[in-house]
Design an enzyme around this catalytic site. Structure first.
Site, short mmCIF file in Angstrom:
data_model
loop_
_atom_site.label_atom_id
_atom_site.label_comp_id
_atom_site.label_asym_id
_atom_site.label_seq_id
_atom_site.Cartn_x
_atom_site.Cartn_y
_atom_site.Cartn_z
N CYS A 7 0.83 -1.21 0.00
CA CYS A 7 0.00 0.00 0.00
C CYS A 7 0.85 1.26 0.00
O CYS A 7 0.44 2.29 -0.52
CB CYS A 7 -0.95 -0.01 1.19
SG CYS A 7 -0.13 -0.17 2.80
N HIS B 49 -1.19 1.11 7.63
CA HIS B 49 -1.73 1.12 6.27
C HIS B 49 -1.63 2.51 5.66
O HIS B 49 -1.93 3.51 6.33
CB HIS B 49 -3.19 0.67 6.30
CG HIS B 49 -3.81 0.50 4.95
ND1 HIS B 49 -3.28 -0.32 3.98
CD2 HIS B 49 -4.92 1.08 4.40
CE1 HIS B 49 -4.04 -0.25 2.89
NE2 HIS B 49 -5.03 0.59 3.12
#
Length: 490
Positions: free
Chosen positions: A115, A426
């Protein structure tokens, strides 16, 4: 035989002296109506004084000469056919169908803790000059030694091309990940579970720009005050004028130097609540270095001012610091407010400020004109201002393509982190659609529309997504080829 002559009203049409024989079944009367109007029997609804005529008997309907009979129904050719492809409602669409219908950009598949790379790629894609330069690059992907910068550049070019053709579908960035791992082995480190470890998105951002810096040539004109070797330096690079003064020796002269940057840093301390104050603290700092006049280390006051503004200003929030005890880059969760529209005039040197003033005056004139137009519209009721030939003024200095000539910027991308350390959690990209106030959340392969208010909530203060890297683009000034005309027609 009881035959009556009645008036039949069908929509806006009226048919006089239509014969109706009540000794016959009503179906014969309806057949006459079909001959007159083309409305099939099964589509007819015939009424008289609130009563509906059936096919097999007249029921309670009492006809007389001159009575008005109401016919409702449409001809078969006026009724739309069932579409060959049945409509699909938004709430019934899957994510891929929704992205295609709403013209969303393509998402990127998470290939296992990638990510950080996906968010970086989505944010950089908002720079049109970078995308254009990549399209012109002719190199090819190669994993052999010495070709890594060219391979990263070619892989990013090919990925952007696939995203442009993707119609909102998710694209797996396999080749780019492979060449990044080859160029930067630390990005290929694996955890004890065998999967890729999470990496720092700002490191990825910096390394990708460094690779592109080696391969994408600048757009240098004949009258440029400085020739750039790379489009990255031209559109992302700025310069500081720095003054260094020893605070422990009055005799030691002040030294002046020039430093280049591709990114500004917003330092986060107890006093900093706003990004602007964090940027200012970076420009005025104290450092320790060897003093030639004292023959020992001494404290110096370093003052920096920007003397060249790039078209695209990247700002990193310094949210991570190393914790020796846990051996991790721990995160500062503090809420730091940032703006959708940024003015960096006070960060610039006096020389650059003087150069910025003419364009800033044009922005002021434009805003004043808009205010006057609004007043005129209110004064004249429904009148509207008619614009003719609206264009955008160049945002760069004539002798410095890729610079910013006003000091005004607009936020166009945000890279956020959710979690407690740079090597976990994330990363997500948030980008603004060009020329609009519509923002999109680009969470790997999930693309979701959001509002400007949602973007401003990314300032931090908890375990929610915190802004880590901001990308500002130049604010564009509207200019008219013709003269504004007030339309007074009502």
């Amino acid at each position: 035989m009881p035959i009556f002559k009645v008036k039949v009203k069908w929509g806006k049409e009226v048919f006089n002296d239509v014969e109706a024989n009540t000794d016959e079944d009503p179906i014969l009367f309806k057949a006459q109506l079909f001959a007159l109007t083309g409305v099939q029997n099964e589509r007819q609804k015939v009424m008289l004084k609130g009563a509906t005529l059936k096919d097999n008997n007249w029921g309670n309907i009492q006809l007389k000469n001159g009575a008005v009979v109401l016919l409702m129904g449409s001809k078969e050719e006026d009724v739309p056919n069932e579409p060959k492809q049945k409509p699909v409602f938004v709430e019934d669409m899957n994510e891929e169908e929704l992205a295609s219908a709403l013209d969303f950009p393509s998402g990127l598949t998470n290939l296992g803790n990638t990510c950080y790379m996906n968010a970086t790629i989505q944010c950089l894609k908002t720079v049109p000059e970078l995308c254009d330069a990549l399209k012109e690059y002719k190199g090819e992907v190669s994993l052999s030694g010495g070709m890594l910068a060219g391979s990263v550049t070619a892989a990013l070019r090919d990925l952007y091309s696939a995203m442009d053709r993707g119609n909102g579908s998710s694209i797996p960035p396999l080749i780019l990940l492979q060449v990044l791992h080859a160029a930067f082995p630390r990005f290929a480190e694996k955890s004890s579970h065998g999967g890729f470890q999470q990496q720092d998105a700002n490191e990825c951002w910096t390394e990708i720009l460094r690779m592109l810096q080696q391969k994408l040539q600048a757009k240098n004109g004949a009258n440029q005050s400085r020739q750039y070797s790379s489009i990255i330096d031209q559109y992302f690079g700025g310069r500081f004028t720095c003054e260094l003064k020893c605070t422990e020796s009055e005799e030691e002269p002040v030294t002046t130097s020039e430093e280049s940057f591709l990114q500004l840093s917003c330092f986060i301390s107890q006093e900093v609540k706003y990004m602007h104050s964090g940027l200012l603290s970076r420009l005025n700092e104290q450092i320790t270095k060897h003093s030639p006049s004292l023959g020992r280390d001494a404290i110096y006051s370093k003052s920096s001012k920007i003397n060249r503004l790039p078209a695209y200003l990247s700002i990193q929030f310094v949210r991570f610091f190393y914790k020796e005890k846990e051996s991790i880059n721990a995160k500062i969760l503090k809420d730091i407010k940032f703006q959708l529209n940024l003015d960096v005039f006070d960060l610039c040197s006096p020389e650059l400020q003087r150069k910025l003033i003419p364009m800033r005056n044009k922005f002021k004139e434009f805003e004043d004109r808009k205010i006057e137009e609004v007043k005129m519209v209110k004064k004249q009721g429904d009148a509207e201002v008619e614009k003719t030939g609206v264009n955008k003024a160049p945002y760069w200095f004539e002798d410095d393509i890729g610079s910013n000539n006003s000091g005004y910027y607009e936020l166009q991308a945000v890279l956020t982190h959710k979690g407690r350390s740079s090597g976990s959690g994330h990363y997500v990209g948030w980008t603004r659609k060009p020329g609009t106030n519509q923002w999109l959340q680009l969470d790997d392969d999930k693309v979701t529309p959001i509002s400007e208010e949602d973007v401003l909530k990314l300032s931090g203060g908890g375990d929610w997504h915190c802004a880590y890297v901001l990308l500002y683009g130049p604010r564009l000034l509207e200019i008219n080829d013709g003269t504004d005309k007030m339309d007074t027609t009502v």
